[in-house]
Scaffold this motif. Sequence first.
Motif, mmCIF file in Angstrom:
data_model
loop_
_atom_site.group_PDB
_atom_site.id
_atom_site.type_symbol
_atom_site.label_atom_id
_atom_site.label_comp_id
_atom_site.label_asym_id
_atom_site.label_seq_id
_atom_site.Cartn_x
_atom_site.Cartn_y
_atom_site.Cartn_z
ATOM 1 N N GLY A 1 0.790 -1.096 0.013
ATOM 2 C CA GLY A 1 -0.015 -0.105 0.041
ATOM 3 C C GLY A 1 0.922 1.343 0.134
ATOM 4 N N MET A 2 2.154 1.011 0.223
ATOM 5 C CA MET A 2 3.149 2.255 0.364
ATOM 6 C C MET A 2 4.358 1.855 0.174
ATOM 7 N N ALA A 3 5.362 2.606 -0.175
ATOM 8 C CA ALA A 3 6.912 1.962 -0.477
ATOM 9 C C ALA A 3 7.585 3.058 0.295
ATOM 10 N N PRO A 4 8.916 2.553 0.582
ATOM 11 C CA PRO A 4 9.923 3.576 0.938
ATOM 12 C C PRO A 4 10.333 4.521 -0.127
ATOM 13 N N SER A 5 10.702 5.550 0.133
ATOM 14 C CA SER A 5 11.070 6.806 -0.725
ATOM 15 C C SER A 5 12.329 6.322 -1.785
ATOM 16 N N GLN A 6 12.446 6.907 -2.809
ATOM 17 C CA GLN A 6 13.597 6.742 -3.687
ATOM 18 C C GLN A 6 14.754 6.733 -2.967
ATOM 19 N N THR A 7 14.906 8.085 -2.403
ATOM 20 C CA THR A 7 15.932 8.145 -1.445
ATOM 21 C C THR A 7 16.459 6.745 -0.289
ATOM 22 N N GLN A 8 15.351 6.507 0.194
ATOM 23 C CA GLN A 8 15.568 5.262 1.169
ATOM 24 C C GLN A 8 16.147 4.129 0.660
ATOM 25 N N VAL A 9 15.470 3.828 -0.585
ATOM 26 C CA VAL A 9 15.993 2.511 -1.270
ATOM 27 C C VAL A 9 17.393 2.780 -1.971
#
Length: 338
Positions: free
Chosen positions: A227-235
């Motif tokens: 339903g949600m994903a970590p941010s581009q920065t977090q990945v």
Amino acid sequence: MFVLGMDIGYSNLKLAFGDAAEGMPFTVNLPALAAPASMVASTLFSDGGADGNEDGVRVLVNDEPWVAGLSPSAVQRHSRELHEGYVGSPSWTALAHAGMALAGKNKIDLLVVGLPVHHFEEKGHRDRLRTLLKGSHQVSGKRQVEVERVEVVPQPIGAVLDAMQWYSDPAQLEEETILTLDPGYFSTDWAMIQPGLRYAKESSGSSLNAMSRLIETARTKMADDFGMAPSQTQVEDAIRQGRKHLRVFSDTVDLAPYLEKAALSVAAQSLTELRTSIRHVDRAITYLLLSGGGAATYKAAAEEVFPKSEVLISKDPTLANARGFWNFHMALAEEPVK
């Protein structure tokens, strides 16, 4: 002769520097994010500012204080530059000044940098890069660095020059055809190296199906499941730091399966572009050399597309180009310094 090999990417700033006579360079790998000092979270700084440690490197850009080598989470209200005009931008200049400062010398005899293949083929891009980097640079308030000579090479060539130092049979590398692949954050570059270490420009190229797109695809798949994903920065930070798990709400997510699924589509697309660009090559590709932060992620797709080639990856592929750029001084050993 003091040499600096500098690989300014969209995700990492990679450096290899040292005296050519000493045989092995020192290496540095920092996040490739720079911002005006006023936009950097104040909690990073103790006693008034960063000093080249994990808090970043404080430099000057057009007399304005900037901080380079920061993680994206440290910066407020500043977007990363992902565009064709990145070279020469204030962010790029801050990273270049940080690289010069971290090398620790006020005079750099030789600075070697790379360009994406599609830019390297345009003389104007090479000339502009030399102009930007050669000469005197006020990298900080009381620090000036003089760059005597600048050499520009195709980005993926660095990995080949690096492999010549660690592969068990470097003479064999010189005798065979090598396809080197550098999956970067903004572009995936490849170059064909023919026997005798001859660069085949007609069989070299770039694709925008790169790590930034792969991360976006992995995030979409995570969002479908949670339903949600970590941010581009977090990945991106997780990949850089070698972390295998991320949190999504109360769930701990195994990152590897999502990157592998994304690679099946994104990496396969760029490798298909690559294979199309070299369809005229009538010789066997003995070695497929992967470098850059996305090397391991692209490995499975590369083995599937090129099943008969031996896939090579160094122990630290992120720094491969920078180490290879430093090694480039060996090819210039017989030439006078200009």
